[in-house]
Write an enzyme that holds these catalytic residues in place. Structure first.
Site, PDB file in Angstrom:
ATOM      1  N   SER A 148       0.838  -1.197   0.000  1.00  0.00           N
ATOM      2  CA  SER A 148       0.000   0.000   0.000  1.00  0.00           C
ATOM      3  C   SER A 148       0.871   1.244   0.000  1.00  0.00           C
ATOM      4  CB  SER A 148      -0.903   0.020   1.238  1.00  0.00           C
ATOM      5  OG  SER A 148      -1.575   1.267   1.371  1.00  0.00           O
ATOM      6  N   TYR A 161      -1.794   0.013  10.539  1.00  0.00           N
ATOM      7  CA  TYR A 161      -1.985  -0.336   9.129  1.00  0.00           C
ATOM      8  C   TYR A 161      -0.739   0.028   8.320  1.00  0.00           C
ATOM      9  CZ  TYR A 161      -3.999  -0.526   4.453  1.00  0.00           C
ATOM     10  OH  TYR A 161      -4.241  -0.833   3.130  1.00  0.00           O
TER      11      TYR A 161
END
Length: 301
Positions: A148, A161
């Site tokens: 990501s 995250y």
């Protein structure tokens, strides 16, 4: 002899492709694209019914399997079944992941264990179990890790995250150096904000439960309207990574900007990322979902 700048399995036909988290979003888009390219796709998901729907959409060469990526025994079982039926996978796409939002001091050890068990150890189990079969087979292969743009953005709203995606990115980079002599490519594909169900299914740690659910709804609407990428854009990036054996592939504008800023000035990147707080994120999501006209969006269905 392989043409320079092409991946180990770029020219192979009817490849066996194992995709995790294939029941929706990016995983489904990857499964559809690889099936359309003539590959045999193993669509795995913790929700077998969702994987089955992906298989129905993709056609006869897409096969659903249940898989909880946190469980190495399930990984071993699925891998053995796939090998018995189709042969050693040529391509592994580690896509399954979850999101967790909340300030660092508000997240518990259990929160960290949950996200790491999927976003990091799910990748570790897949790369180790399927990757070892690739090596043992002696044939070319390719492993893709869906990381990501968050891997390059230290922040106050989703530190666990970002940490998990940074770890996934480093797994891919490290494994790439190890498996290159075995003619197995490894790529990290790094989307920015993408129109998926990630926000809807995310764990959000805010003040009150009612506030959390309102934030989730607003966040999901904002993600759907204003994300820079669609799942199919990520699926196309996966195909590029496999075709050209690319090490790191930022997918869309925000991920590319994060990558560039992180490379040029980590200090500036930290300063920028220190601005948003959970409260600001809640307010921004509320304004985007409730006050900005729905006609103003990056995507339209």
């Amino acid at each position: 002899m392989r043409i320079p700048f092409t991946g180990p399995v770029a020219d192979k036909h009817r490849r066996v492709v194992l995709v995790t988290g294939a029941g929706s979003g990016i995983g489904r888009a990857i499964s559809l694209r690889q099936t359309a390219a003539g590959d045999i796709v193993i669509a795995t998901d913790i929700d077998l019914a969702a994987a089955g729907r992906t298989a129905q959409l993709a056609g006869a060469n897409c096969h659903p399997y249940p898989l909880d990526v946190r469980d190495p025994e399930q990984w071993q079982q699925v891998t053995d079944e796939v090998i018995d039926r189709f042969g050693v996978p040529d391509i592994l796409v580690n896509n399954a992941g979850i999101a967790l939002g909340g300030a660092f001091l508000d997240q518990t050890a259990a929160d960290w264990e949950k996200i790491m068990s999927i976003n990091v150890y799910g990748v570790v189990h897949g790369c180790k179990i399927v990757g070892s079969k690739m090596v043992d087979s002696g044939r070319p292969g390719h492993i893709v890790v869906i990381a990501s743009g968050a891997a390059w953005t230290p922040n106050r709203v989703a530190p666990s995250y970002s940490t998990s995606k940074a770890a996934a990115l480093m797994i891919a980079e490290s494994l790439r150096t190890e498996l290159a002599p075995r003619n197995i490519g490894v790529s990290a594909v790094c989307p920015g904000v993408t129109r998926t169900q990630l926000a809807t299914n995310a764990t959000l740690i805010t003040g009150e439960a009612s506030s959390t659910e309102e934030f989730r709804a607003d966040f999901a609407q904002a993600q759907a309207r204003y994300s820079f990428a669609t799942p199919d854009m990520v699926a196309r990036a996966v195909q590029r990574a496999i075709r050209f054996n690319l090490a790191i592939v930022p997918v869309n504008f925000d991920a590319t900007l994060a990558w560039v800023l992180h490379r040029l000035s980590p200090g500036l990147m930290r300063q920028i990322c220190s601005i948003p707080t959970m409260k600001l994120a809640e307010n921004a999501a509320r304004v985007a979902a409730q006050r900005v006209p729905a006609s103003i969006a990056f995507h339209r269905d």
